[in-house]
Design a protein around this motif. Sequence first.
Motif, PDB file in Angstrom:
ATOM      1  N   SER A  18       0.831  -1.196   0.000  1.00 27.45           N
ATOM      2  CA  SER A  18       0.000   0.000   0.000  1.00 27.45           C
ATOM      3  C   SER A  18       0.868   1.249   0.000  1.00 27.45           C
ATOM      4  O   SER A  18       1.946   1.281   0.605  1.00 27.45           O
ATOM      5  CB  SER A  18      -0.912   0.002   1.228  1.00 27.45           C
ATOM      6  OG  SER A  18      -1.753  -1.130   1.227  1.00 27.45           O
ATOM      7  N   ASN A  19       0.377   2.270  -0.684  1.00 24.44           N
ATOM      8  CA  ASN A  19       1.093   3.534  -0.708  1.00 24.44           C
ATOM      9  C   ASN A  19       0.832   4.326   0.561  1.00 24.44           C
ATOM     10  O   ASN A  19      -0.274   4.322   1.089  1.00 24.44           O
ATOM     11  CB  ASN A  19       0.648   4.351  -1.921  1.00 24.44           C
ATOM     12  CG  ASN A  19       1.082   3.712  -3.222  1.00 24.44           C
ATOM     13  OD1 ASN A  19       2.132   3.085  -3.295  1.00 24.44           O
ATOM     14  ND2 ASN A  19       0.262   3.866  -4.246  1.00 24.44           N
ATOM     15  N   LYS A  20       1.869   5.018   1.013  1.00 21.26           N
ATOM     16  CA  LYS A  20       1.713   5.881   2.169  1.00 21.26           C
ATOM     17  C   LYS A  20       1.224   7.255   1.730  1.00 21.26           C
ATOM     18  O   LYS A  20       1.579   7.739   0.657  1.00 21.26           O
ATOM     19  CB  LYS A  20       3.036   6.020   2.926  1.00 21.26           C
ATOM     20  CG  LYS A  20       3.449   4.770   3.686  1.00 21.26           C
ATOM     21  CD  LYS A  20       4.633   5.053   4.597  1.00 21.26           C
ATOM     22  CE  LYS A  20       4.934   3.837   5.474  1.00 21.26           C
ATOM     23  NZ  LYS A  20       6.022   4.112   6.441  1.00 21.26           N
ATOM     24  N   ILE A  21       0.396   7.864   2.587  1.00 21.22           N
ATOM     25  CA  ILE A  21      -0.044   9.228   2.352  1.00 21.22           C
ATOM     26  C   ILE A  21       0.168  10.030   3.622  1.00 21.22           C
ATOM     27  O   ILE A  21       0.242   9.466   4.718  1.00 21.22           O
ATOM     28  CB  ILE A  21      -1.519   9.299   1.915  1.00 21.22           C
ATOM     29  CG1 ILE A  21      -2.442   8.739   3.023  1.00 21.22           C
ATOM     30  CG2 ILE A  21      -1.735   8.550   0.608  1.00 21.22           C
ATOM     31  CD1 ILE A  21      -3.907   8.963   2.731  1.00 21.22           C
ATOM     32  N   LEU A  22       0.281  11.338   3.475  1.00 18.97           N
ATOM     33  CA  LEU A  22       0.477  12.214   4.630  1.00 18.97           C
ATOM     34  C   LEU A  22      -0.880  12.635   5.161  1.00 18.97           C
ATOM     35  O   LEU A  22      -1.699  13.194   4.430  1.00 18.97           O
ATOM     36  CB  LEU A  22       1.287  13.451   4.227  1.00 18.97           C
ATOM     37  CG  LEU A  22       1.689  14.397   5.367  1.00 18.97           C
ATOM     38  CD1 LEU A  22       2.677  13.714   6.303  1.00 18.97           C
ATOM     39  CD2 LEU A  22       2.290  15.685   4.794  1.00 18.97           C
TER      40      LEU A  22
ATOM     41  N   GLN B  25      -0.094   6.370  12.768  1.00 19.70           N
ATOM     42  CA  GLN B  25      -0.375   5.041  12.220  1.00 19.70           C
ATOM     43  C   GLN B  25      -1.002   4.132  13.262  1.00 19.70           C
ATOM     44  O   GLN B  25      -1.959   3.401  12.980  1.00 19.70           O
ATOM     45  CB  GLN B  25       0.905   4.401  11.676  1.00 19.70           C
ATOM     46  CG  GLN B  25       0.674   3.041  11.019  1.00 19.70           C
ATOM     47  CD  GLN B  25      -0.167   3.136   9.751  1.00 19.70           C
ATOM     48  OE1 GLN B  25       0.228   3.780   8.795  1.00 19.70           O
ATOM     49  NE2 GLN B  25      -1.329   2.502   9.745  1.00 19.70           N
TER      50      GLN B  25
ATOM     51  N   ASP C  68      -4.666   2.214  13.347  1.00 18.31           N
ATOM     52  CA  ASP C  68      -4.810   0.777  13.602  1.00 18.31           C
ATOM     53  C   ASP C  68      -5.710   0.503  14.808  1.00 18.31           C
ATOM     54  O   ASP C  68      -6.527  -0.428  14.792  1.00 18.31           O
ATOM     55  CB  ASP C  68      -3.437   0.146  13.821  1.00 18.31           C
ATOM     56  CG  ASP C  68      -2.534   0.262  12.599  1.00 18.31           C
ATOM     57  OD1 ASP C  68      -3.056   0.484  11.491  1.00 18.31           O
ATOM     58  OD2 ASP C  68      -1.298   0.160  12.767  1.00 18.31           O
TER      59      ASP C  68
ATOM     60  N   GLU D 282       1.696  12.655   9.780  1.00 14.39           N
ATOM     61  CA  GLU D 282       2.688  11.617   9.513  1.00 14.39           C
ATOM     62  C   GLU D 282       2.283  10.819   8.274  1.00 14.39           C
ATOM     63  O   GLU D 282       1.102  10.801   7.885  1.00 14.39           O
ATOM     64  CB  GLU D 282       2.807  10.660  10.710  1.00 14.39           C
ATOM     65  CG  GLU D 282       3.414  11.286  11.939  1.00 14.39           C
ATOM     66  CD  GLU D 282       3.662  10.268  13.035  1.00 14.39           C
ATOM     67  OE1 GLU D 282       4.804  10.225  13.520  1.00 14.39           O
ATOM     68  OE2 GLU D 282       2.740   9.534  13.403  1.00 14.39           O
ATOM     69  N   ALA D 283       3.259  10.154   7.690  1.00 14.23           N
ATOM     70  CA  ALA D 283       2.980   9.261   6.567  1.00 14.23           C
ATOM     71  C   ALA D 283       2.358   7.980   7.100  1.00 14.23           C
ATOM     72  O   ALA D 283       2.890   7.357   8.026  1.00 14.23           O
ATOM     73  CB  ALA D 283       4.265   8.954   5.812  1.00 14.23           C
ATOM     74  N   VAL D 284       1.218   7.606   6.533  1.00 17.17           N
ATOM     75  CA  VAL D 284       0.474   6.454   7.050  1.00 17.17           C
ATOM     76  C   VAL D 284      -0.025   5.579   5.899  1.00 17.17           C
ATOM     77  O   VAL D 284      -0.103   6.015   4.752  1.00 17.17           O
ATOM     78  CB  VAL D 284      -0.725   6.904   7.911  1.00 17.17           C
ATOM     79  CG1 VAL D 284      -0.259   7.684   9.130  1.00 17.17           C
ATOM     80  CG2 VAL D 284      -1.712   7.727   7.079  1.00 17.17           C
ATOM     81  N   VAL D 285      -0.377   4.368   6.258  1.00 15.31           N
ATOM     82  CA  VAL D 285      -1.053   3.452   5.341  1.00 15.31           C
ATOM     83  C   VAL D 285      -2.464   3.239   5.863  1.00 15.31           C
ATOM     84  O   VAL D 285      -2.651   2.836   7.017  1.00 15.31           O
ATOM     85  CB  VAL D 285      -0.319   2.105   5.242  1.00 15.31           C
ATOM     86  CG1 VAL D 285      -1.096   1.132   4.353  1.00 15.31           C
ATOM     87  CG2 VAL D 285       1.095   2.302   4.709  1.00 15.31           C
TER      88      VAL D 285
END
Length: 350
Positions: A2-6, A145, A149, A178-181
């Motif tokens: 999966s790509n991370k997004i901010l 993240q 979850d 933050e960068a998250v999935v």
Amino acid sequence: MSNKILMKGNEAIAEAAVRAGLAGYFGYPITPQNEITAYMSWRMPELGRAFVQAESELAAINMVYGAGATGVRVMTTSSSPGIALMQEGISYMCGAEVPAVIVNITRGGPGLGNIGPSQCDYNQATRGGGNGDYKLVVYAPHTVQEAIDMVYKSFDIAEKYRNPVLILGDGALGQMAEAVVLPEMKEIIDEDKGWELNGAKGRPPRSVKSLRLAEGKLKEHNWHLKDKYNEIEKNEIMYEYNEDNYDVLVVAFGTAARVAKSAIKELREKGINAGLFRPITLWPYPYQALRAASKNAKKILVAEMNTGQMLFDVKLAVCDDERIDFLGKPGGEVFSPDEIVNKVKNMVGD
């Protein structure tokens, strides 16, 4: 992969709930969690789901109670004073066994305090601010993240045990990006769970309530709830534990643990063996795991953004006050790593 997004913490929490199958959101604005309500105001209608900005926090929690009694996934969010106003409704929901997710993006207190990040609602969350014998499952994420979850997981836990779940964050977690999935989008499935109020449709009527006036019925229900809480304590404890050799064990949760990780890295670079024990579930609290971890420590530092609340649970777990020291940061302020580093150095005798 999966790509991370901010994403900003508050908005990430909202999107995680949406993807977990949230059918109804009911809330009232209060800083520093306003972005959740704002995000839900367009995201939920966009998907054809219910969004209501209630006239107060009292109204919001009772809307959650009513909607949750129909068996759909429901949620409210607020900050410290707003969560305080919700305590009666939360107690009703625990008594009636109505599942829901509640998010507290904590601000400084007591009273209106300020809008800075704080951990001053630990006792309210883990001991229950409402009346009666009840418990909330309480998660304390320390990254955006992990907040995603935990929110995503919370709806499953709430339904599994028919009990409200509380996410205890703070203003720092809510406001940082933050960068998250993001997790997958779950479908909202209309299924009969066997307890919800969805119309009798030829079957015997059901009742969802917390009022039990018949002789012996409340006592019987209290013991039923206690059995359920025992199951939660048996199955749902979560914690993070650095098992490397250490002389000093730092115990912290949420944002304080995030800062403690930086401090521990610096301490180890300076030749001071420090480790981390981070409770993820504040209830059920990982007493046994902390007791075992503490046996390897000469000193134990409890670091929390208040004047000492989790400190009580650490003392219950460790049973050795002489090894325990405390570093507090109240008033809506966040530790710097240097504060923890210097405290540990003083403890070991720099």
